[in-house]
Every structure is written in structure tokens, then in C-alpha cells.
Design a protein around this motif. Structure first.
Motif, short mmCIF file in Angstrom:
data_model
loop_
_atom_site.label_atom_id
_atom_site.label_comp_id
_atom_site.label_asym_id
_atom_site.label_seq_id
_atom_site.Cartn_x
_atom_site.Cartn_y
_atom_site.Cartn_z
N ALA A 8 -1.08 3.89 38.00
CA ALA A 8 -1.64 2.61 37.58
C ALA A 8 -1.44 2.40 36.08
O ALA A 8 -1.38 3.37 35.32
CB ALA A 8 -3.12 2.57 37.92
N PRO A 9 -1.35 1.15 35.69
CA PRO A 9 -1.25 0.88 34.26
C PRO A 9 -2.57 1.17 33.56
O PRO A 9 -3.62 1.28 34.19
CB PRO A 9 -0.93 -0.62 34.22
CG PRO A 9 -1.46 -1.16 35.50
CD PRO A 9 -1.34 -0.05 36.50
N SER A 10 -2.52 1.32 32.24
CA SER A 10 -3.75 1.48 31.45
C SER A 10 -3.75 0.42 30.35
O SER A 10 -2.71 -0.10 29.97
CB SER A 10 -3.87 2.89 30.88
OG SER A 10 -2.75 3.22 30.11
N PHE A 11 -4.95 0.11 29.88
CA PHE A 11 -5.16 -0.95 28.90
C PHE A 11 -5.96 -0.42 27.72
O PHE A 11 -6.69 0.55 27.84
CB PHE A 11 -5.93 -2.11 29.55
CG PHE A 11 -5.22 -2.73 30.72
CD1 PHE A 11 -4.36 -3.79 30.54
CD2 PHE A 11 -5.41 -2.23 32.00
CE1 PHE A 11 -3.70 -4.35 31.61
CE2 PHE A 11 -4.75 -2.78 33.08
CZ PHE A 11 -3.89 -3.84 32.89
N LEU A 12 -5.83 -1.10 26.59
CA LEU A 12 -6.69 -0.86 25.44
C LEU A 12 -6.76 -2.14 24.62
O LEU A 12 -5.96 -3.07 24.82
CB LEU A 12 -6.20 0.32 24.60
CG LEU A 12 -4.83 0.30 23.94
CD1 LEU A 12 -4.79 -0.56 22.68
CD2 LEU A 12 -4.43 1.72 23.56
N LEU A 13 -7.74 -2.21 23.74
CA LEU A 13 -7.89 -3.33 22.82
C LEU A 13 -7.62 -2.81 21.42
O LEU A 13 -8.12 -1.74 21.04
CB LEU A 13 -9.29 -3.93 22.90
CG LEU A 13 -9.66 -4.55 24.24
CD1 LEU A 13 -11.12 -5.00 24.25
CD2 LEU A 13 -8.75 -5.72 24.58
N ALA A 14 -6.82 -3.57 20.65
CA ALA A 14 -6.38 -3.07 19.35
C ALA A 14 -6.33 -4.17 18.30
O ALA A 14 -6.21 -5.35 18.60
CB ALA A 14 -4.99 -2.44 19.49
N ALA A 15 -6.39 -3.70 17.05
CA ALA A 15 -6.12 -4.54 15.88
C ALA A 15 -4.70 -4.20 15.45
O ALA A 15 -4.36 -3.02 15.32
CB ALA A 15 -7.12 -4.23 14.77
N LEU A 16 -3.87 -5.22 15.26
CA LEU A 16 -2.49 -4.97 14.84
C LEU A 16 -2.39 -5.04 13.32
O LEU A 16 -3.03 -5.89 12.69
CB LEU A 16 -1.55 -5.98 15.48
CG LEU A 16 -1.49 -5.98 17.01
CD1 LEU A 16 -0.42 -6.96 17.50
CD2 LEU A 16 -1.27 -4.60 17.57
N PRO A 17 -1.59 -4.16 12.73
CA PRO A 17 -1.40 -4.19 11.27
C PRO A 17 -0.50 -5.37 10.88
O PRO A 17 0.18 -5.94 11.75
CB PRO A 17 -0.71 -2.86 10.98
CG PRO A 17 0.06 -2.57 12.23
CD PRO A 17 -0.79 -3.10 13.35
N PRO A 18 -0.45 -5.71 9.61
CA PRO A 18 0.45 -6.78 9.16
C PRO A 18 1.91 -6.42 9.50
O PRO A 18 2.26 -5.23 9.56
CB PRO A 18 0.25 -6.83 7.65
CG PRO A 18 -1.02 -6.11 7.38
CD PRO A 18 -1.22 -5.14 8.51
N PRO A 19 2.74 -7.42 9.72
CA PRO A 19 4.14 -7.17 10.11
C PRO A 19 4.91 -6.24 9.17
O PRO A 19 5.70 -5.42 9.63
CB PRO A 19 4.77 -8.57 10.13
CG PRO A 19 3.63 -9.51 10.32
CD PRO A 19 2.44 -8.85 9.67
N GLN A 20 4.65 -6.33 7.86
CA GLN A 20 5.37 -5.47 6.91
C GLN A 20 5.04 -4.00 7.13
O GLN A 20 5.91 -3.14 7.07
CB GLN A 20 5.07 -5.84 5.45
CG GLN A 20 5.21 -7.30 5.12
CD GLN A 20 3.91 -8.08 5.33
OE1 GLN A 20 3.31 -8.07 6.40
NE2 GLN A 20 3.48 -8.79 4.30
#
Length: 177
Positions: free
Chosen positions: A2-14
Motif C-alpha cells: 500500500a502507498p504511504s502518506f505524510l504532511l510536509a513543509a517544502l523548502p524554498p525552490p533555491q
């Protein structure tokens, strides 16, 4: 599997691009291929997806997250080289998500002592973490001297299709304001 999930904050593109360049230069392929700071690990995030609406509401009520990313470190248990991440607001969001979800079981690193981090490389067969830590300390020395501060305005739902896969962004959930 089965797939797994998480919630995240993404860093700036640079910063994400710098991390991906570092990973490519060292031929690193693992679940951390898309740079992210986990605010809710996969415990309780079942494949039925009935948790999404409840957690989306928690995210929508929470203010944007100021985050500072610093220099490279190695987890004391030797499982990953990462960039330090600090944000009391992100830990507060994590606790609110955990409280809303009330998983029957959760990981020992979840809860008030959550150590935010941005993984550079995960422990795998054939990967020498001490050498990669040294390389990361050179590559990201500027972040040790002066952490990069930024504000996250949305949380990203990420999905990994199964073992050996990578966590990839699925949807963005805006934070308050």
C-alpha cells in the motif's frame, strides 16, 4: 504494498535545488528525493484517506510557519544525514495534527519532542553516511554560519507508492492567511 502518506513543509525552490544538486552529485536515490520537512509522519494516515478532510481543516486554521534551516547533522541513531530545521510553530501544527488524528499507534519521534529536519540522505546499503556528512558540511557550510529563514504558507500532502518509492507532492493545503 500500500502507498504511504505524510504532511510536509517544502523548502524554498533555491534550497530544494541545492539539495537535489548535492544528491545527484553523490548519486543518492531514496525516499527523500523531494526535499521536505515532515510535519506529520505516516502513522495514522491510512490508505482509506478518511483523515484528509479533518487534517485539512487543522491546517487551514493554523498560521504560516516561520522555519530556519541550518547546517548538516547526522541523527544519533545513524539513520540519516539532514539539515537542521527549527520552528516552534511547525511543532505546534504537528501536535494539533496528532491530536486531531488520534492514531492508535504513532512513532516514538512524534509528539512534543519532534525534531524537525530536512533529509539529505537516508541510510541504505552501500551508502557511507560519515563521508556524506563531511561532504554536506562543506556544501552547506553557509547554513551552519547563517541559517536560512523562510515562511511556509501551505502544507504539502505527499505520497509514496510503496517500498523503494519516493515521497512526491500530491496536493497543497493552504495555511491560514
Amino acid at each position: 504494498m500500500a502507498p504511504s502518506f505524510l504532511l510536509a513543509a517544502l523548502p524554498p525552490p533555491q534550497l530544494a535545488a541545492r539539495i537535489q544538486t548535492f544528491r545527484a552529485a553523490h548519486q543518492l536515490r531514496d525516499a527523500a528525493a523531494v526535499p521536505h520537512i515532515t510535519v506529520k509522519a505516516r502513522s495514522g494516515l491510512l490508505t482509506e484517506l478518511d483523515w484528509q478532510e479533518k487534517l485539512r481543516e487543522v491546517v487551514a486554521r493554523h498560521t504560516p510557519l516561520p522555519i530556519a534551516v541550518g547546517g548538516p547533522r547526522l541523527f544519533s541513531n545513524g539513520t540519516a544525514v539532514y539539515l537542521e530545521a527549527g520552528s516552534s510553530e511547525a511543532v505546534q501544527l504537528h501536535l494539533a495534527l496528532l491530536d486531531a488524528l488520534k492514531p492508535a499507534r504513532f512513532f516514538g519521534y512524534e509528539g512534543p519532542g519532534l525534531q524537525l529536519h530536512l533529509s539529505l540522505v537516508l541510510q541504505r546499503r552501500g551508502v557511507e553516511l560519515s563521508e556524506l556528512l563531511t561532504a554536506a558540511q562543506t556544501e552547506f557550510a553557509d547554513l551552519k554560519r547563517k541559517p536560512l529563514a523562510f515562511t511556509v504558507r501551505s502544507i504539502t500532502l505527499m505520497r509514496k507508492p510503496g517500498p523503494g518509492g519516493i515521497y512526491a507532492p500530491l496536493e497543497e493545503w493552504p495555511l491560514l492567511g
